[in-house]
Design a protein around this motif. Structure first.
Motif, PDB file in Angstrom:
ATOM      1  N   GLU A  22      39.972  28.208  31.479  1.00 24.85           N
ATOM      2  CA  GLU A  22      39.456  28.240  30.116  1.00 24.85           C
ATOM      3  C   GLU A  22      40.565  28.734  29.203  1.00 24.85           C
ATOM      4  N   GLY A  23      41.169  27.796  28.470  1.00 27.90           N
ATOM      5  CA  GLY A  23      42.302  28.158  27.621  1.00 27.90           C
ATOM      6  C   GLY A  23      43.471  28.616  28.457  1.00 27.90           C
ATOM      7  N   ASP A  24      43.976  29.812  28.166  1.00 27.98           N
ATOM      8  CA  ASP A  24      45.125  30.363  28.888  1.00 27.98           C
ATOM      9  C   ASP A  24      44.707  31.362  29.959  1.00 27.98           C
ATOM     10  N   SER A  25      43.457  31.308  30.381  1.00 26.69           N
ATOM     11  CA  SER A  25      42.984  32.217  31.421  1.00 26.69           C
ATOM     12  C   SER A  25      42.151  31.466  32.443  1.00 26.69           C
ATOM     13  N   ALA A  26      41.866  32.132  33.534  1.00 28.81           N
ATOM     14  CA  ALA A  26      41.034  31.566  34.601  1.00 28.81           C
ATOM     15  C   ALA A  26      39.869  32.511  34.843  1.00 28.81           C
ATOM     16  N   ILE A  27      38.734  31.923  35.225  1.00 30.13           N
ATOM     17  CA  ILE A  27      37.561  32.701  35.601  1.00 30.13           C
ATOM     18  C   ILE A  27      37.264  32.425  37.069  1.00 30.13           C
ATOM     19  N   VAL A  28      37.138  33.476  37.856  1.00 28.32           N
ATOM     20  CA  VAL A  28      36.724  33.347  39.250  1.00 28.32           C
ATOM     21  C   VAL A  28      35.529  34.281  39.461  1.00 28.32           C
ATOM     22  N   SER A  29      34.863  34.136  40.587  1.00 31.78           N
ATOM     23  CA  SER A  29      33.758  35.036  40.908  1.00 31.78           C
ATOM     24  C   SER A  29      34.082  35.806  42.181  1.00 31.78           C
ATOM     25  N   LEU A  30      33.557  37.036  42.253  1.00 28.35           N
ATOM     26  CA  LEU A  30      33.800  37.917  43.386  1.00 28.35           C
ATOM     27  C   LEU A  30      32.474  38.347  43.980  1.00 28.35           C
ATOM     28  N   SER A  31      32.451  38.519  45.292  1.00 24.57           N
ATOM     29  CA  SER A  31      31.303  39.126  45.951  1.00 24.57           C
ATOM     30  C   SER A  31      31.498  40.636  45.995  1.00 24.57           C
ATOM     31  N   ASP A  32      30.409  41.358  45.814  1.00 22.86           N
ATOM     32  CA  ASP A  32      30.426  42.813  45.879  1.00 22.86           C
ATOM     33  C   ASP A  32      29.962  43.225  47.273  1.00 22.86           C
ATOM     34  N   GLU A  33      30.920  43.587  48.137  1.00 21.75           N
ATOM     35  CA  GLU A  33      30.585  43.915  49.522  1.00 21.75           C
ATOM     36  C   GLU A  33      29.778  45.206  49.634  1.00 21.75           C
ATOM     37  N   ALA A  34      29.828  46.050  48.591  1.00 21.92           N
ATOM     38  CA  ALA A  34      29.039  47.276  48.616  1.00 21.92           C
ATOM     39  C   ALA A  34      27.560  47.006  48.376  1.00 21.92           C
ATOM     40  N   CYS A  35      27.280  45.834  47.798  1.00 16.88           N
ATOM     41  CA  CYS A  35      25.889  45.447  47.529  1.00 16.88           C
ATOM     42  C   CYS A  35      25.789  43.938  47.684  1.00 16.88           C
ATOM     43  N   PRO A  36      25.757  43.450  48.923  1.00 11.03           N
ATOM     44  CA  PRO A  36      25.847  42.008  49.181  1.00 11.03           C
ATOM     45  C   PRO A  36      24.746  41.178  48.531  1.00 11.03           C
ATOM     46  N   GLU A  37      23.592  41.785  48.240  1.00 12.65           N
ATOM     47  CA  GLU A  37      22.487  41.030  47.651  1.00 12.65           C
ATOM     48  C   GLU A  37      22.589  40.926  46.132  1.00 12.65           C
ATOM     49  N   SER A  38      23.569  41.589  45.533  1.00  7.71           N
ATOM     50  CA  SER A  38      23.687  41.556  44.077  1.00  7.71           C
ATOM     51  C   SER A  38      24.332  40.259  43.619  1.00  7.71           C
ATOM     52  N   ASN A  39      24.207  39.982  42.345  1.00  3.44           N
ATOM     53  CA  ASN A  39      24.839  38.800  41.772  1.00  3.44           C
ATOM     54  C   ASN A  39      26.367  38.912  41.842  1.00  3.44           C
ATOM     55  N   PRO A  40      27.050  37.767  41.794  1.00  2.00           N
ATOM     56  CA  PRO A  40      28.515  37.811  41.779  1.00  2.00           C
ATOM     57  C   PRO A  40      29.045  38.550  40.552  1.00  2.00           C
ATOM     58  N   VAL A  41      30.283  38.966  40.664  1.00  5.24           N
ATOM     59  CA  VAL A  41      30.998  39.608  39.569  1.00  5.24           C
ATOM     60  C   VAL A  41      32.017  38.605  39.046  1.00  5.24           C
ATOM     61  N   LEU A  42      32.080  38.402  37.737  1.00  5.06           N
ATOM     62  CA  LEU A  42      33.069  37.498  37.161  1.00  5.06           C
ATOM     63  C   LEU A  42      34.367  38.261  36.898  1.00  5.06           C
ATOM     64  N   TYR A  43      35.475  37.573  37.141  1.00  9.21           N
ATOM     65  CA  TYR A  43      36.792  38.182  36.946  1.00  9.21           C
ATOM     66  C   TYR A  43      37.657  37.189  36.194  1.00  9.21           C
ATOM     67  N   ARG A  44      38.113  37.602  35.022  1.00  4.30           N
ATOM     68  CA  ARG A  44      38.976  36.747  34.200  1.00  4.30           C
ATOM     69  C   ARG A  44      40.402  37.295  34.262  1.00  4.30           C
ATOM     70  N   PHE A  45      41.365  36.389  34.473  1.00  3.78           N
ATOM     71  CA  PHE A  45      42.762  36.819  34.499  1.00  3.78           C
ATOM     72  C   PHE A  45      43.627  35.772  33.800  1.00  3.78           C
ATOM     73  N   PRO A  46      44.778  36.167  33.253  1.00 11.03           N
ATOM     74  CA  PRO A  46      45.644  35.229  32.532  1.00 11.03           C
ATOM     75  C   PRO A  46      46.352  34.273  33.488  1.00 11.03           C
ATOM     76  N   LEU A  47      46.521  33.030  33.063  1.00 13.17           N
ATOM     77  CA  LEU A  47      47.249  32.067  33.876  1.00 13.17           C
ATOM     78  C   LEU A  47      48.695  32.491  34.090  1.00 13.17           C
ATOM     79  N   SER A  48      49.190  33.367  33.235  1.00 12.29           N
ATOM     80  CA  SER A  48      50.569  33.832  33.382  1.00 12.29           C
ATOM     81  C   SER A  48      50.788  34.552  34.696  1.00 12.29           C
ATOM     82  N   LEU A  49      49.719  35.018  35.361  1.00 10.17           N
ATOM     83  CA  LEU A  49      49.884  35.634  36.681  1.00 10.17           C
ATOM     84  C   LEU A  49      50.505  34.659  37.678  1.00 10.17           C
ATOM     85  N   PHE A  50      50.265  33.371  37.472  1.00  7.16           N
ATOM     86  CA  PHE A  50      50.831  32.379  38.380  1.00  7.16           C
ATOM     87  C   PHE A  50      52.340  32.217  38.181  1.00  7.16           C
ATOM     88  N   GLU A  51      52.861  32.750  37.110  1.00  9.61           N
ATOM     89  CA  GLU A  51      54.281  32.551  36.795  1.00  9.61           C
ATOM     90  C   GLU A  51      55.099  33.798  37.041  1.00  9.61           C
TER      91      GLU A  51
END
Length: 364
Positions: free
Chosen positions: A334-363
């Motif tokens: 999305e634009g100059d960033s990426a959105i991924v989802s994470l599982s919370d191992e401390a509470c496996p039944e909870s909804n995923p957690v969204l994590y946004r990071f800049p595409l510049s991490l790839f560079e």
């Protein structure tokens, strides 16, 4: 597929050029070392937990549309609305059923401006909503498809043509002949079938929800299939293989790749005990770069940037120092960033957690 999450051994590395040459069939081979990764520590300040309650539960995330201050999340046959700032559940976009504005089965989910469009292949209807769930109406976007083996082909899902003038539809599997069902049909903007797109067939009805990406920038549609090593594109009137990804000893065995039906591939895959790169998913294109998810045999997900111009690649391997969060396969640019989802191992039944990071991490 067996579901075991393990910590993968990772190596901090600079960007490495991916060796590319041609296969015997002329497809360019992209060689990637899946262990040659860059470790990135998850920054918990950028995490967005999605509210968990009985009425807001999600399965795996298939897609996300971001409109205003809302995330509309497509999860299997659910459409949930969350606040994009604090993750609070705001309700459902729509519900399943047969009444006005109710869908049976989500085959395609996308946005057009401020409008969300949900295509239901069971009804051959497309429903239109605002991001707060207001129902705007529905339509029957596609007419009869071309005749195949005495049966008119019908639309399973679709992609908007890169020029915006029509659609490329994924056909429903007919399954009544030894001849593979043509995979794609071209439709004009009025929803009239123009003709079958040659170059790829369907050997079964199984699929994963993410199957393609409309790449307007490069006037093509990227398409892929589960447990296959090849990325295809639809350019004009032809489906053609674009890249074959080679992961060395971690590549899927040739005998599995050769199986035309997804169900057969998955049944054979679960009997493999060693780590393999099983799934390549969620391809996106931006500039010279392709971005996608690479899934290890035991379902640890890394994220890859492959440069089509110079053949270089970089693999991001996200780590949580507390061992709490692990990446799922979902990826969206999305634009100059990426959105991924994470599982919370401390509470496996909870909804995923969204994590946004800049595409510049790839560079870096």
């Amino acid at each position: 597929m067996k579901s075991l999450l393990i910590a993968a051994t990772a190596i901090i590395a600079v960007a490495v050029a991916a060796c590319g040459d041609g296969r015997a069939d002329g497809v360019k081979t992209v060689r990637i070392d899946p262990d040659n990764v860059t470790e990135i520590q998850i920054d918990e300040r950028d995490l967005l937990p999605l509210e968990t309650r009985d009425s807001s539960l999600l399965y795996d995330i298939c897609d996300i549309e971001h409109i205003g201050n809302r995330y509309i999340i497509y999860s299997r046959n659910l459409l949930r609305i969350f606040d994009a700032e604090n993750g609070r559940w705001l309700g459902n976009l729509a519900k399943r059923g047969n009444g006005p504005g109710e869908y049976n089965f989500i085959s395609n989910f996308r946005s057009s401006g401020d409008t969300l469009l949900v295509f239901d292949s069971n009804q051959n209807k497309e429903f239109r909503y605002l991001s707060d769930g207001t129902f705007l109406g529905d339509s029957n976007p596609f007419g009869l498809g071309p005749d195949f083996d005495g049966v008119p082909l019908s639309v399973s899902s679709y992609f908007v043509a890169p020029d915006g003038d029509g659609y490329y539809a994924i056909n429903n599997y007919v399954g009544s002949t030894d001849i593979p069902t043509p995979a794609y049909t071209r439709y004009n903007a009025a929803g009239e079938a123009i003709g079958i797109v040659p170059g790829r067939g369907l050997y079964g009805g199984g699929y994963l929800t993410d199957r393609g990406f409309t790449d307007q920038e490069h006037n093509r549609i990227l398409v892929w299939e589960a447990l296959k090593d090849t990325l295809f594109d639809i350019a004009g009137t032809q489906v053609r293989p674009l890249y074959a990804f080679d992961f060395g000893e971690k590549s899927l065995p040739a005998e599995i790749l050769a199986m035309p039906d997804l169900t057969d591939r998955m049944q054979s895959f679960v009997n493999i005990d060693d780590d393999r790169i099983s799934l390549l998913r969620y391809f996106h294109s931006k500039g010279d770069n392709l971005y996608f998810t690479m899934t290890q045999r035991r379902e640890y997900n890394d994220f890859v940037r492959y440069n089509e111009a110079d053949g270089s690649y970089r693999i991001l391997h996200f780590l949580d120092p507390n061992g709490r969060y692990t990446p799922n396969s979902f990826l969206k640019i999305e634009g100059d960033s990426a959105i991924v989802s994470l599982s919370d191992e401390a509470c496996p039944e909870s909804n995923p957690v969204l994590y946004r990071f800049p595409l510049s991490l790839f560079e870096q």
